[in-house]
Scaffold this motif. Structure first.
Motif, mmCIF file in Angstrom:
data_model
loop_
_atom_site.group_PDB
_atom_site.id
_atom_site.type_symbol
_atom_site.label_atom_id
_atom_site.label_comp_id
_atom_site.label_asym_id
_atom_site.label_seq_id
_atom_site.Cartn_x
_atom_site.Cartn_y
_atom_site.Cartn_z
ATOM 1 N N LEU A 233 10.048 -2.496 1.738
ATOM 2 C CA LEU A 233 9.278 -3.161 0.686
ATOM 3 C C LEU A 233 10.165 -4.112 -0.117
ATOM 4 O O LEU A 233 9.731 -5.201 -0.505
ATOM 5 C CB LEU A 233 8.649 -2.124 -0.232
ATOM 6 N N LEU A 234 11.411 -3.714 -0.352
ATOM 7 C CA LEU A 234 12.338 -4.593 -1.068
ATOM 8 C C LEU A 234 12.669 -5.827 -0.247
ATOM 9 O O LEU A 234 12.759 -6.948 -0.784
ATOM 10 C CB LEU A 234 13.609 -3.822 -1.421
ATOM 11 N N ARG A 235 12.843 -5.649 1.057
ATOM 12 C CA ARG A 235 13.082 -6.820 1.913
ATOM 13 C C ARG A 235 11.879 -7.755 1.890
ATOM 14 O O ARG A 235 12.029 -8.978 1.974
ATOM 15 C CB ARG A 235 13.390 -6.370 3.340
ATOM 16 N N GLY A 236 10.689 -7.167 1.788
ATOM 17 C CA GLY A 236 9.487 -7.990 1.700
ATOM 18 C C GLY A 236 9.484 -8.873 0.455
ATOM 19 O O GLY A 236 9.121 -10.053 0.511
ATOM 20 N N TRP A 237 9.912 -8.316 -0.687
ATOM 21 C CA TRP A 237 10.005 -9.113 -1.909
ATOM 22 C C TRP A 237 11.065 -10.209 -1.757
ATOM 23 O O TRP A 237 10.893 -11.336 -2.241
ATOM 24 C CB TRP A 237 10.338 -8.235 -3.103
ATOM 25 N N ARG A 238 12.186 -9.884 -1.103
ATOM 26 C CA ARG A 238 13.237 -10.896 -0.906
ATOM 27 C C ARG A 238 12.718 -12.051 -0.053
ATOM 28 O O ARG A 238 12.978 -13.223 -0.349
ATOM 29 C CB ARG A 238 14.455 -10.256 -0.240
ATOM 30 N N ASP A 239 11.979 -11.700 0.982
ATOM 31 C CA ASP A 239 11.422 -12.733 1.858
ATOM 32 C C ASP A 239 10.446 -13.612 1.083
ATOM 33 O O ASP A 239 10.465 -14.843 1.194
ATOM 34 C CB ASP A 239 10.726 -12.062 3.042
ATOM 35 N N ARG A 240 9.611 -12.979 0.272
ATOM 36 C CA ARG A 240 8.635 -13.744 -0.502
ATOM 37 C C ARG A 240 9.336 -14.642 -1.534
ATOM 38 O O ARG A 240 8.927 -15.785 -1.750
ATOM 39 C CB ARG A 240 7.679 -12.779 -1.206
ATOM 40 N N LYS B 1 0.826 -1.216 0.000
ATOM 41 C CA LYS B 1 0.000 0.000 0.000
ATOM 42 C C LYS B 1 0.857 1.262 0.000
ATOM 43 O O LYS B 1 0.535 2.247 -0.669
ATOM 44 C CB LYS B 1 -0.927 -0.021 1.221
ATOM 45 N N ASP B 2 1.954 1.247 0.745
ATOM 46 C CA ASP B 2 2.805 2.440 0.830
ATOM 47 C C ASP B 2 3.349 2.858 -0.528
ATOM 48 O O ASP B 2 3.572 4.046 -0.774
ATOM 49 C CB ASP B 2 3.972 2.195 1.786
ATOM 50 N N MET B 3 3.566 1.903 -1.423
ATOM 51 C CA MET B 3 4.133 2.223 -2.732
ATOM 52 C C MET B 3 3.164 3.040 -3.577
ATOM 53 O O MET B 3 3.583 3.761 -4.496
ATOM 54 C CB MET B 3 4.504 0.923 -3.464
ATOM 55 N N LEU B 4 1.883 2.956 -3.276
ATOM 56 C CA LEU B 4 0.884 3.729 -4.024
ATOM 57 C C LEU B 4 0.971 5.222 -3.721
ATOM 58 O O LEU B 4 0.342 6.028 -4.400
ATOM 59 C CB LEU B 4 -0.525 3.205 -3.722
ATOM 60 N N ARG B 5 1.761 5.595 -2.722
ATOM 61 C CA ARG B 5 1.963 7.030 -2.464
ATOM 62 C C ARG B 5 2.889 7.667 -3.498
ATOM 63 O O ARG B 5 2.943 8.890 -3.611
ATOM 64 C CB ARG B 5 2.578 7.235 -1.068
ATOM 65 N N CYS B 6 3.628 6.872 -4.240
ATOM 66 C CA CYS B 6 4.665 7.377 -5.143
ATOM 67 C C CYS B 6 4.110 8.417 -6.107
ATOM 68 O O CYS B 6 3.074 8.208 -6.760
ATOM 69 C CB CYS B 6 5.274 6.217 -5.934
ATOM 70 N N GLY C 215 11.290 1.134 -9.142
ATOM 71 C CA GLY C 215 11.054 0.115 -10.148
ATOM 72 C C GLY C 215 11.274 -1.291 -9.616
ATOM 73 O O GLY C 215 10.546 -2.225 -9.971
ATOM 74 N N ALA C 216 12.281 -1.453 -8.746
ATOM 75 C CA ALA C 216 12.531 -2.770 -8.169
ATOM 76 C C ALA C 216 11.347 -3.241 -7.326
ATOM 77 O O ALA C 216 11.105 -4.448 -7.204
ATOM 78 C CB ALA C 216 13.800 -2.739 -7.325
ATOM 79 N N VAL C 217 10.600 -2.303 -6.743
ATOM 80 C CA VAL C 217 9.403 -2.656 -5.979
ATOM 81 C C VAL C 217 8.215 -2.905 -6.902
ATOM 82 O O VAL C 217 7.436 -3.844 -6.696
ATOM 83 C CB VAL C 217 9.058 -1.542 -4.968
ATOM 84 N N LEU C 218 8.071 -2.085 -7.955
ATOM 85 C CA LEU C 218 6.876 -2.155 -8.797
ATOM 86 C C LEU C 218 6.925 -3.267 -9.847
ATOM 87 O O LEU C 218 5.893 -3.864 -10.166
ATOM 88 C CB LEU C 218 6.657 -0.818 -9.505
ATOM 89 N N THR C 219 8.085 -3.542 -10.402
ATOM 90 C CA THR C 219 8.158 -4.486 -11.517
ATOM 91 C C THR C 219 7.631 -5.871 -11.161
ATOM 92 O O THR C 219 6.937 -6.498 -11.978
ATOM 93 C CB THR C 219 9.598 -4.566 -12.062
#
Length: 465
Positions: free
Chosen positions: A375-382, A301-306, A336-340
């Motif tokens: 958010l990037l750490r979240g993608w790494r965890d996933r 959700k936080d990324m939608l503030r961009c 981009g690393a978060v959105l892609t």
């Protein structure tokens, strides 16, 4: 090309390094100077964060309000769930208008939905009117930055391109002469287009209007003469009122270019009305989801503030080494690393997620305080939980876990490694060493201190120098 291949190509290109350094270095200095003259920035940043967070939490309400007011102004609102839906809607509107030529204002949302390709496939002549996008189109490229799409080109390369492809190229090797050459190339095309297509920096809910900001005036010249104006915008671009839009503009411009305000800030509110001297006869707004509502549900959700200012990439140590094309998606850099992974799937875009150093500079400069490292750490965890990491990575981490969970073994290994690395030291740097060839292929590695950090801490606690 794989991510590694793109990285290798970028690191081996000295001209690219010059182009990136010129642009990001200037952007960083101008932003810093702008904040010196704007001591209220932190307060404005906090307000901007609250505005965007509020809209995201009540997006359904503001989308309905925006649609109602846009229709009341005479606009037609279209909804697109996916990138394909959005492109099909725009192409169909162009066909209904009998368009043979369209002018397009720079819009990363348009790139996200594949609009340039869709228009080309439909046989509709597409004219990019932003100077940087004009350069990208002439070169057959894609944008490498969200604010400066042609930042991967040096002015020397642009000069050569204009001389080869413009009908009346410049003769003087000055930026002004090159701009004049582009103006001569584009002016008649502005005035002969059947449809204009733009993005929107903000969607103002209480008026149903859209906002664009440019420094060239190309948006105004693109959107005014044609009979039909089509706006494509992500649903997260909403702000409640005009006052909120101006609050966000104060953040956007300073963060993007270091200016107080752009040369042109324009609000479009419906088609031409009786008594208006100019404007389109039809005004269409295509509201695009393309994974945004899914981001609400998946912890992004936080990324939608961009607000698409580009500050995170201008200050990113990785982006400033690689440029935008190495990332492989529409949006480069930390954002981009978060959105892609949202748009293309995590399996095909996990590598840029791991390229980040997590130093936190991107969040530090973000005008709406997006926690990009988190958010990037979240993608790494996933990626780990879904078994997407290669076997070599899992084996390596297993070895590290084994060693790190045994302090005596970890300290012994670190002590040996420090001594071994110093054997390759030359003038404070390591220019080549087994095991770090991927690093030293393009840059030197800093030689370690004589003792490990833990050894120095232990000696310091005992009062030793």
């Amino acid at each position: 090309m794989t991510f590694k291949a793109r990285v290798d190509a970028a690191l081996a290109d000295p001209t690219l390094k010059v182009a990136i350094g010129r642009t990001t270095g200037t952007a960083e200095r101008k932003r810093a100077a702008a904040l010196v003259d704007f001591p209220q920035f932190e307060a404005a940043r906090e307000r901007g964060k609250r505005i965007k967070s509020h809209v995201i939490d009540h997006m359904d309400h503001y989308l309905v309000e925006f649609e109602r007011n846009a229709i009341a102004s005479g606009a037609t609102v279209h909804w697109a769930a996916t990138a394909g839906d959005a492109s099909r809607i725009v192409v169909e509107l162009c066909r209904q208008a009998g368009a043979r030529r369209v002018t397009r204002v720079k819009s990363m949302l348009g790139e996200e939905i594949g609009l340039p390709h869709a228009l080309d496939e439909a046989g509709i002549e597409r004219i990019e009117t932003d100077l940087a996008e004009h350069i990208v189109q002439l070169g057959g490229d894609t944008p490498s930055h969200i604010v400066w799409p042609a930042m991967h080109r040096t002015r020397e390369q642009v000069s050569e391109m204009f001389k080869k492809l413009h009908r009346a190229p410049h003769t003087d090797e000055t930026i002004e002469a090159m701009v004049d050459s582009a103006r001569r190339e584009l002016r008649d095309k502005f005035l002969s287009a059947d449809v204009s297509i733009s993005g929107a920096n903000f969607l103002v809910a209480d008026t149903g209007s859209t906002c664009t900001v440019t420094n060239e005036g190309n948006a105004e010249l693109s959107t005014t003469p044609p009979r039909v104006h089509i706006v494509t915008a992500g649903i997260e671009k909403l702000v409640p009122t005009m006052a909120h839009a101006f609050a966000m503009l104060r953040l956007l411009v300073r963060s993007a270019t270091g200016a107080d305000i752009t040369q042109y800030t324009t609000f479009h509110c419906g088609p031409k009305q009786p008594g208006d001297r100019d404007g389109p006869e039809e005004f269409h707004i295509v509201l695009v989801d393309n994974g945004r509502t899914r981001m609400l549900k998946e912890g992004l959700k936080d990324m939608l503030r961009c607000i698409r200012c580009g500050a995170c990439m201008n200050h990113c140590v990785v982006f400033r080494q690689l440029g935008g094309h190495a990332y492989g998606g529409t949006y480069p850099g930390p954002m981009g690393a978060v959105l892609t992974p949202v748009f293309d799937g995590l399996e095909s875009s996990r590598e840029p997620v791991h390229a980040c150093t997590l130093n936190g500079k991107c969040q530090e400069v973000c005008p709406v305080d997006i926690p990009l490292p988190t958010l990037l750490r979240g993608w790494r965890d996933r990626s780990w939980r879904e078994g997407l990491e290669p076997a070599t990575m899992r084996f390596g981490l297993g070895v590290f876990t084994f060693v790190a969970s045994r302090p005596w073994l970890y300290h012994l290994g670190a002590s040996i490694a420090v001594r071994a690395m110093r054997l390759f030291k030359r003038g404070g740097w390591i220019r080549g060493m087994p095991g770090i060839g991927a690093w030293t292929a393009y840059r030197d590695f800093p030689a370690p201190a004589k003792r490990t950090f833990m050894a120095m801490m232990r000696d310091g606690a005992r009062g030793r120098p």
